[in-house]
Design an enzyme around this catalytic site. Structure first.
Site, PDB file in Angstrom:
ATOM      1  N   LYS A  10      45.519  47.313  43.524  1.00 21.37           N
ATOM      2  CA  LYS A  10      45.369  48.770  43.399  1.00 21.37           C
ATOM      3  C   LYS A  10      45.291  49.475  44.766  1.00 21.37           C
ATOM      4  O   LYS A  10      45.004  48.844  45.785  1.00 21.37           O
ATOM      5  CB  LYS A  10      44.116  49.069  42.567  1.00 21.37           C
ATOM      6  CG  LYS A  10      44.214  48.548  41.119  1.00 21.37           C
ATOM      7  CD  LYS A  10      43.015  49.002  40.300  1.00 21.37           C
ATOM      8  CE  LYS A  10      43.145  48.526  38.859  1.00 21.37           C
ATOM      9  NZ  LYS A  10      42.038  49.033  38.016  1.00 21.37           N
ATOM     10  N   ARG A 103      36.496  41.511  42.234  1.00 19.17           N
ATOM     11  CA  ARG A 103      35.901  42.849  42.115  1.00 19.17           C
ATOM     12  C   ARG A 103      34.491  42.877  42.711  1.00 19.17           C
ATOM     13  O   ARG A 103      34.086  43.886  43.293  1.00 19.17           O
ATOM     14  CB  ARG A 103      35.917  43.297  40.643  1.00 19.17           C
ATOM     15  CG  ARG A 103      37.319  43.738  40.218  1.00 19.17           C
ATOM     16  CD  ARG A 103      37.422  43.928  38.737  1.00 19.17           C
ATOM     17  NE  ARG A 103      38.621  44.677  38.351  1.00 19.17           N
ATOM     18  CZ  ARG A 103      38.985  44.872  37.093  1.00 19.17           C
ATOM     19  NH1 ARG A 103      38.255  44.386  36.101  1.00 19.17           N
ATOM     20  NH2 ARG A 103      40.072  45.558  36.819  1.00 19.17           N
ATOM     21  N   HIS A 116      44.071  44.730  38.996  1.00 18.81           N
ATOM     22  CA  HIS A 116      44.284  44.776  37.548  1.00 18.81           C
ATOM     23  C   HIS A 116      44.828  43.433  37.103  1.00 18.81           C
ATOM     24  O   HIS A 116      45.620  42.816  37.816  1.00 18.81           O
ATOM     25  CB  HIS A 116      45.315  45.879  37.215  1.00 18.81           C
ATOM     26  CG  HIS A 116      45.880  45.742  35.828  1.00 18.81           C
ATOM     27  ND1 HIS A 116      45.288  46.326  34.732  1.00 18.81           N
ATOM     28  CD2 HIS A 116      46.962  45.059  35.358  1.00 18.81           C
ATOM     29  CE1 HIS A 116      45.999  46.011  33.640  1.00 18.81           C
ATOM     30  NE2 HIS A 116      47.011  45.252  33.996  1.00 18.81           N
TER      31      HIS A 116
HETATM   32  N1  UDP Z   1      38.181  52.812  34.712  1.00 18.00           N
HETATM   33  C1  UDP Z   1      37.593  54.000  35.157  1.00 18.00           C
HETATM   34  N2  UDP Z   1      36.402  54.409  34.590  1.00 18.00           N
HETATM   35  C2  UDP Z   1      35.774  53.697  33.597  1.00 18.00           C
HETATM   36  C3  UDP Z   1      36.386  52.500  33.152  1.00 18.00           C
HETATM   37  C4  UDP Z   1      37.577  52.097  33.721  1.00 18.00           C
HETATM   38  O1  UDP Z   1      38.129  54.665  36.034  1.00 18.00           O
HETATM   39  O2  UDP Z   1      34.706  54.098  33.139  1.00 18.00           O
HETATM   40  C5  UDP Z   1      39.444  52.372  35.309  1.00 18.00           C
HETATM   41  C6  UDP Z   1      39.307  51.089  36.157  1.00 18.00           C
HETATM   42  O3  UDP Z   1      40.165  51.199  37.288  1.00 18.00           O
HETATM   43  C7  UDP Z   1      39.772  50.031  35.186  1.00 18.00           C
HETATM   44  C8  UDP Z   1      40.883  50.765  34.427  1.00 18.00           C
HETATM   45  O4  UDP Z   1      40.382  52.090  34.292  1.00 18.00           O
HETATM   46  O5  UDP Z   1      40.201  48.854  35.848  1.00 18.00           O
HETATM   47  C9  UDP Z   1      41.215  50.208  33.075  1.00 18.00           C
HETATM   48  O6  UDP Z   1      40.032  50.126  32.313  1.00 18.00           O
HETATM   49  P1  UDP Z   1      39.708  48.848  31.426  1.00 18.00           P
HETATM   50  O7  UDP Z   1      38.540  49.178  30.570  1.00 18.00           O
HETATM   51  O8  UDP Z   1      40.963  48.387  30.741  1.00 18.00           O
HETATM   52  O9  UDP Z   1      39.219  47.753  32.509  1.00 18.00           O
HETATM   53  P2  UDP Z   1      39.920  46.437  33.071  1.00 18.00           P
HETATM   54  O10 UDP Z   1      40.734  45.835  31.954  1.00 18.00           O
HETATM   55  O11 UDP Z   1      40.771  46.859  34.248  1.00 18.00           O
HETATM   56  O12 UDP Z   1      38.775  45.562  33.491  1.00 18.00           O
HETATM   57 MG    MG Z   2      42.070  46.657  30.625  1.00 20.07          MG
END
Ligand code: UDP
Ligand code: MG
Length: 136
Positions: A10, A103, A116
């Site tokens: 990212k 992370r 991601h």
């Molecule tokens: N994200 C955010 N705020 C939140 C949760 C997620 O900005 O409260 C962003 C974060 O960059 C995350 C992405 O949205 O990686 C996708 O969210 P997801 O819940 O799918 O998390 P991931 O699968 O990436 O762990």
């Molecule tokens: Mg996700």
């Protein structure tokens, strides 16, 4: 059996010059690099990529951030690649991610979390097609 997954580095990792470090860690954990693509997404492209989150309150700030700088798209291959990459990434919120995860080591906050990874075989397929066979 070997499996492919989709990974994306990212913009926050580019901004802090962490891309090489993250690639090193991924490679050291047995993932093979099958394809790579360097891109700067438009906000519209980021919106398409994250369409599953369109109703979430973080959708618009997320898409703005994802189009704020470069990203590196990767297809990775190894046994259990999808599960193992998610483990290596750690929880979405870096403050809750286990020690030793990418992370935990590099993420700044729940949005700017450096990496991601596809969360299922269906997502991996969709995301690989999106970035490597799609219209972008
Ligand atoms: N994200 C955010 N705020 C939140 C949760 C997620 O900005 O409260 C962003 C974060 O960059 C995350 C992405 O949205 O990686 C996708 O969210 P997801 O819940 O799918 O998390 P991931 O699968 O990436 O762990
Ligand atoms: Mg996700």
């Amino acid at each position: 059996m070997k499996e492919k997954t989709f990974c994306l580095i990212k913009p926050d990792a580019f901004e802090r010059k962490l891309v090489g470090k993250i690639l090193n860690i991924v490679e050291a954990h047995g993932f093979e690099f099958v394809a790579m693509r360097f891109l700067h997404l438009s906000e519209k492209e980021a919106e398409q990529f994250y369409i599953v989150h369109k109703d979430k309150d973080f959708y618009h700030p997320l898409c703005k951030y994802m189009s704020s700088g470069p990203v590196l798209c990767l297809v990775l291959e190894k046994e259990n690649a999808i599960h193992d990459l998610r483990e290596l990434m750690g929880s979405t919120d870096p403050n809750k991610a286990n020690e030793g995860t990418i992370r935990n080591m590099f993420g700044m906050d729940i949005r700017h979390n450096s990496i991601h990874g596809a969360d299922s075989p269906e997502s991996a397929k969709r995301e690989i097609i999106f970035f490597f066979k799609g219209i972008l």
